[in-house]
Motif scaffolding. Structure first.
Motif, PDB file in Angstrom:
ATOM      1  N   PRO A  12       0.819  -1.217   0.000  1.00 13.72           N
ATOM      2  CA  PRO A  12       0.000   0.000   0.000  1.00 13.72           C
ATOM      3  C   PRO A  12       0.851   1.265   0.000  1.00 13.72           C
ATOM      4  CG  PRO A  12       0.025  -1.001   2.180  1.00 13.72           C
ATOM      5  CD  PRO A  12       0.691  -1.980   1.264  1.00 13.72           C
ATOM      6  N   PHE A  13       0.439   2.232  -0.804  1.00 13.98           N
ATOM      7  CA  PHE A  13       1.127   3.520  -0.898  1.00 13.98           C
ATOM      8  C   PHE A  13       0.073   4.613  -0.859  1.00 13.98           C
ATOM      9  CE2 PHE A  13       3.080   7.165  -2.849  1.00 13.98           C
ATOM     10  CZ  PHE A  13       4.397   7.120  -2.416  1.00 13.98           C
ATOM     11  N   VAL A  14       0.230   5.561   0.071  1.00 17.36           N
ATOM     12  CA  VAL A  14      -0.759   6.619   0.274  1.00 17.36           C
ATOM     13  C   VAL A  14      -0.195   7.962  -0.167  1.00 17.36           C
ATOM     14  CG1 VAL A  14      -2.151   7.863   1.968  1.00 17.36           C
ATOM     15  CG2 VAL A  14      -1.846   5.384   2.180  1.00 17.36           C
ATOM     16  N   LEU A  15      -0.956   8.662  -0.997  1.00 16.92           N
ATOM     17  CA  LEU A  15      -0.633  10.028  -1.422  1.00 16.92           C
ATOM     18  C   LEU A  15      -1.693  10.953  -0.834  1.00 16.92           C
ATOM     19  CD1 LEU A  15       0.975  12.063  -3.212  1.00 16.92           C
ATOM     20  CD2 LEU A  15      -0.653  11.509  -5.052  1.00 16.92           C
ATOM     21  N   PRO A  16      -1.365  11.734   0.210  1.00 14.63           N
ATOM     22  CA  PRO A  16      -2.334  12.685   0.768  1.00 14.63           C
ATOM     23  C   PRO A  16      -2.325  13.972  -0.064  1.00 14.63           C
ATOM     24  CG  PRO A  16      -0.649  12.021   2.387  1.00 14.63           C
ATOM     25  CD  PRO A  16      -0.151  11.678   1.027  1.00 14.63           C
ATOM     26  N   LEU A  17      -3.492  14.402  -0.521  1.00 17.61           N
ATOM     27  CA  LEU A  17      -3.613  15.653  -1.265  1.00 17.61           C
ATOM     28  C   LEU A  17      -4.637  16.516  -0.557  1.00 17.61           C
ATOM     29  CD1 LEU A  17      -3.523  14.351  -4.956  1.00 17.61           C
ATOM     30  CD2 LEU A  17      -1.677  15.431  -3.670  1.00 17.61           C
ATOM     31  N   ALA A  18      -4.160  17.615   0.030  1.00 21.13           N
ATOM     32  CA  ALA A  18      -5.012  18.443   0.881  1.00 21.13           C
ATOM     33  C   ALA A  18      -5.989  19.292   0.078  1.00 21.13           C
ATOM     34  CB  ALA A  18      -4.152  19.339   1.769  1.00 21.13           C
ATOM     35  N   GLY A  19      -5.582  19.769  -1.101  1.00 20.23           N
ATOM     36  CA  GLY A  19      -6.430  20.638  -1.899  1.00 20.23           C
ATOM     37  C   GLY A  19      -7.325  19.879  -2.848  1.00 20.23           C
ATOM     38  N   GLN A  20      -8.231  20.584  -3.502  1.00 22.85           N
ATOM     39  CA  GLN A  20      -9.120  19.959  -4.474  1.00 22.85           C
ATOM     40  C   GLN A  20      -8.346  19.638  -5.741  1.00 22.85           C
ATOM     41  OE1 GLN A  20     -12.989  21.543  -4.643  1.00 22.85           O
ATOM     42  NE2 GLN A  20     -13.508  20.667  -6.628  1.00 22.85           N
ATOM     43  N   VAL A  21      -8.567  18.469  -6.302  1.00 24.80           N
ATOM     44  CA  VAL A  21      -7.835  18.007  -7.478  1.00 24.80           C
ATOM     45  C   VAL A  21      -8.816  17.683  -8.593  1.00 24.80           C
ATOM     46  CG1 VAL A  21      -6.190  16.333  -8.396  1.00 24.80           C
ATOM     47  CG2 VAL A  21      -6.022  17.058  -6.008  1.00 24.80           C
ATOM     48  N   GLN A  22      -8.957  18.550  -9.555  1.00 20.54           N
ATOM     49  CA  GLN A  22      -9.716  18.288 -10.779  1.00 20.54           C
ATOM     50  C   GLN A  22     -11.020  17.528 -10.529  1.00 20.54           C
ATOM     51  OE1 GLN A  22      -7.171  16.551 -13.768  1.00 20.54           O
ATOM     52  NE2 GLN A  22      -5.486  17.905 -13.273  1.00 20.54           N
ATOM     53  N   GLY A  23     -11.889  18.134  -9.748  1.00 16.80           N
ATOM     54  CA  GLY A  23     -13.199  17.537  -9.543  1.00 16.80           C
ATOM     55  C   GLY A  23     -13.310  16.632  -8.347  1.00 16.80           C
ATOM     56  N   ALA A  83       3.409  13.566  -6.620  1.00 17.64           N
ATOM     57  CA  ALA A  83       3.239  14.817  -7.349  1.00 17.64           C
ATOM     58  C   ALA A  83       4.634  15.322  -7.684  1.00 17.64           C
ATOM     59  CB  ALA A  83       2.491  15.827  -6.497  1.00 17.64           C
ATOM     60  N   TYR A  84       4.933  15.456  -8.981  1.00 17.96           N
ATOM     61  CA  TYR A  84       6.282  15.820  -9.415  1.00 17.96           C
ATOM     62  C   TYR A  84       6.140  16.775 -10.590  1.00 17.96           C
ATOM     63  CZ  TYR A  84      11.223  15.284 -10.695  1.00 17.96           C
ATOM     64  OH  TYR A  84      12.549  15.503 -10.980  1.00 17.96           O
ATOM     65  N   GLY A  85       6.602  18.020 -10.389  1.00 21.76           N
ATOM     66  CA  GLY A  85       6.405  19.003 -11.437  1.00 21.76           C
ATOM     67  C   GLY A  85       4.923  19.298 -11.599  1.00 21.76           C
ATOM     68  N   ARG A  86       4.448  19.258 -12.814  1.00 19.58           N
ATOM     69  CA  ARG A  86       3.042  19.561 -13.086  1.00 19.58           C
ATOM     70  C   ARG A  86       2.204  18.314 -13.345  1.00 19.58           C
ATOM     71  NH1 ARG A  86       3.164  24.994 -16.954  1.00 19.58           N
ATOM     72  NH2 ARG A  86       4.313  26.317 -15.465  1.00 19.58           N
ATOM     73  N   ARG A  87       2.745  17.154 -12.980  1.00 16.33           N
ATOM     74  CA  ARG A  87       1.983  15.925 -13.185  1.00 16.33           C
ATOM     75  C   ARG A  87       2.251  14.941 -12.064  1.00 16.33           C
ATOM     76  NH1 ARG A  87       4.649  14.042 -18.790  1.00 16.33           N
ATOM     77  NH2 ARG A  87       6.594  15.197 -18.551  1.00 16.33           N
ATOM     78  N   TYR A  88       1.659  13.791 -12.190  1.00 18.37           N
ATOM     79  CA  TYR A  88       1.825  12.737 -11.207  1.00 18.37           C
ATOM     80  C   TYR A  88       2.646  11.619 -11.831  1.00 18.37           C
ATOM     81  CZ  TYR A  88      -1.598  15.380  -8.640  1.00 18.37           C
ATOM     82  OH  TYR A  88      -2.225  16.396  -7.971  1.00 18.37           O
ATOM     83  N   PRO A 110      -1.641  13.337 -15.812  1.00 12.28           N
ATOM     84  CA  PRO A 110      -1.954  14.677 -15.309  1.00 12.28           C
ATOM     85  C   PRO A 110      -2.853  14.650 -14.074  1.00 12.28           C
ATOM     86  CG  PRO A 110      -3.280  14.196 -17.241  1.00 12.28           C
ATOM     87  CD  PRO A 110      -2.314  13.054 -17.094  1.00 12.28           C
ATOM     88  N   HIS A 111      -3.366  13.479 -13.706  1.00 11.20           N
ATOM     89  CA  HIS A 111      -4.329  13.361 -12.606  1.00 11.20           C
ATOM     90  C   HIS A 111      -3.940  12.193 -11.711  1.00 11.20           C
ATOM     91  CE1 HIS A 111      -8.153  12.707 -10.498  1.00 11.20           C
ATOM     92  NE2 HIS A 111      -8.482  13.938 -10.855  1.00 11.20           N
ATOM     93  N   PRO A 112      -4.126  12.293 -10.390  1.00  8.83           N
ATOM     94  CA  PRO A 112      -3.740  11.182  -9.511  1.00  8.83           C
ATOM     95  C   PRO A 112      -4.527   9.901  -9.740  1.00  8.83           C
ATOM     96  CG  PRO A 112      -4.939  12.879  -8.292  1.00  8.83           C
ATOM     97  CD  PRO A 112      -4.612  13.452  -9.627  1.00  8.83           C
ATOM     98  N   LEU A 113      -5.689   9.998 -10.400  1.00  8.80           N
ATOM     99  CA  LEU A 113      -6.450   8.791 -10.724  1.00  8.80           C
ATOM    100  C   LEU A 113      -6.258   8.353 -12.165  1.00  8.80           C
ATOM    101  CD1 LEU A 113      -9.787   9.341  -8.752  1.00  8.80           C
ATOM    102  CD2 LEU A 113      -7.821   7.913  -8.151  1.00  8.80           C
ATOM    103  N   GLY A 114      -5.178   8.865 -12.782  1.00  7.25           N
ATOM    104  CA  GLY A 114      -4.826   8.408 -14.114  1.00  7.25           C
ATOM    105  C   GLY A 114      -5.713   8.944 -15.216  1.00  7.25           C
ATOM    106  N   PRO A 115      -5.599   8.321 -16.396  1.00  8.65           N
ATOM    107  CA  PRO A 115      -4.826   7.108 -16.654  1.00  8.65           C
ATOM    108  C   PRO A 115      -3.320   7.377 -16.726  1.00  8.65           C
ATOM    109  CG  PRO A 115      -5.794   7.895 -18.693  1.00  8.65           C
ATOM    110  CD  PRO A 115      -6.332   8.774 -17.598  1.00  8.65           C
ATOM    111  N   PHE A 116      -2.548   6.458 -16.134  1.00  3.80           N
ATOM    112  CA  PHE A 116      -1.097   6.528 -16.218  1.00  3.80           C
ATOM    113  C   PHE A 116      -0.625   5.812 -17.476  1.00  3.80           C
ATOM    114  CE2 PHE A 116      -1.772   7.530 -11.822  1.00  3.80           C
ATOM    115  CZ  PHE A 116      -0.735   8.410 -11.513  1.00  3.80           C
ATOM    116  N   THR A 117       0.318   6.435 -18.167  1.00  5.06           N
ATOM    117  CA  THR A 117       0.891   5.875 -19.390  1.00  5.06           C
ATOM    118  C   THR A 117       2.411   5.855 -19.263  1.00  5.06           C
ATOM    119  OG1 THR A 117       0.892   8.071 -20.425  1.00  5.06           O
ATOM    120  CG2 THR A 117      -1.022   6.646 -20.837  1.00  5.06           C
ATOM    121  N   PRO A 118       3.105   4.996 -20.036  1.00  4.75           N
ATOM    122  CA  PRO A 118       4.560   4.893 -19.903  1.00  4.75           C
ATOM    123  C   PRO A 118       5.257   6.234 -20.122  1.00  4.75           C
ATOM    124  CG  PRO A 118       3.712   3.008 -21.094  1.00  4.75           C
ATOM    125  CD  PRO A 118       2.543   3.935 -20.921  1.00  4.75           C
TER     126      PRO A 118
END
Length: 302
Positions: A12-23, A83-88, A110-118
């Motif tokens: 398990p890996f937890v990323l806490p994000l305090a602010g609102q993130v894209q909806g 969170a690294y630079g302007r993306r995840y 661009p979003h913590p819920l993806g989609p993640f691509t190579p």
């Protein structure tokens, strides 16, 4: 919603994000991990979950699904998202089709819920090594590193290694450095394996680094075995730098068949350990335990 007692997840890996993130709502914990029902077989991808209290989770949300030409199809393990630079950025381990070796690759979204691509061209760990569980560390000079395990199945005595990365995290910048071997810890014992019975085996697994907020001590979590039971250890850097020397606590931090942990701070500023236990599929569940430091020793808070 699903609670911790019903959520099958490893690493398990937890990323806490305090602010609102894209909806998404404000003040959310994002939980990632090895989520295939049989993580030892063919990989489906990675799912994530969100929570406000670390007990009840929304999801699953599919954050990575491989394209047909993806270089791996088995053993999708240990995603970590930053969170690294302007993306995840996601670090994740996959078993390559071409040589059947494990390696950690970098994905992006661009979003913590993806989609993640190579993001990297396949694994960034050494191509002829079986490597796993890469984690991101940023040193005091803002230089990114990947810390990972050189697998015990290939070395006998598993290694925790560090390797500089390029600023864009797409590739290695320099050769890996061995931080320590599993047998150097006073608490770890040889792992008995029928498949590798002709060698003395010490396991390294799941490294993660973090600094104490009190005195800036650099700690490194990692997992191994005690009498063939999964356990979690911790070491601190004698120099405060990634290169160590690494000084191991005499006793394991957690000895109840759990490991592959990470540390994060809650929105209430508690230092929290995320761990999976037990270590048997499909029974593994996420557990969150508060930590405290006293006299240079990290322990569970009672």
């Amino acid at each position: 919603m699903i609670d911790n007692n019903s959520l099958q997840i490893r690493d398990p890996f937890v990323l806490p994000l305090a602010g609102q993130v894209q909806g998404q709502g404000q003040g959310l914990y994002y939980l990632y991990g090895s989520t295939d029902s049989n993580i030892w077989g063919k990989g489906t991808g990675f799912d994530a979950y969100t929570s406000k209290d670390l007990e009840h989770w929304e999801g699953p949300f599919p954050v990575f699904r491989p394209e047909a030409d993806f270089y791996a199809e088995h053993n999708f393990w240990a995603p970590e998202v930053y969170a690294y630079g302007r993306r995840y950025i996601m670090f994740a381990t996959f078993r390559r089709k071409d040589n059947d070796l494990l390696g950690t690759a970098v994905l992006a979204s661009p979003h913590p819920l993806g989609p993640f691509t190579p993001h990297s061209e396949g694994p960034v760990t050494p191509q002829d090594w079986s490597s796993l569980d890469g984690t991101l560390y940023i040193d005091k000079q803002d230089q990114p590193w990947m810390v990972f395990c050189h697998e015990w199945q290939q070395t006998g005595d598993g290694e925790v290694c560090a390797m500089r990365l390029t600023e864009d995290l797409r590739s290695a910048e320099g050769e890996p450095v061995i931080l320590f071997r599993a047998s150097e810890a006073p608490w770890s014992t040889p792992f008995v394996s029928k498949r590798y019975a002709d060698q003395l085996n010490y396991v390294t697994d799941g490294p993660f680094l973090f600094r104490s907020s009190d005195d800036d001590t650099l700690y490194l979590l990692w997992a191994s075995f005690i009498n063939n039971t999964y356990a979690l250890g911790i070491a601190r850097s004698g120099s405060g730098e990634i290169t160590g020397p690494w000084i191991h606590q005499e006793e394991a931090l957690y000895q109840k068949d759990g490991g592959h942990a990470m540390v994060f701070r809650t929105f209430g500023d508690k230092l929290m350990l995320a761990i999976h236990t037990p270590n048997q599929t499909p029974d593994e569940r996420p557990v969150f335990l508060e930590l405290e430091e006293s006299g240079g020793v990290m322990r569970m808070k009672e």
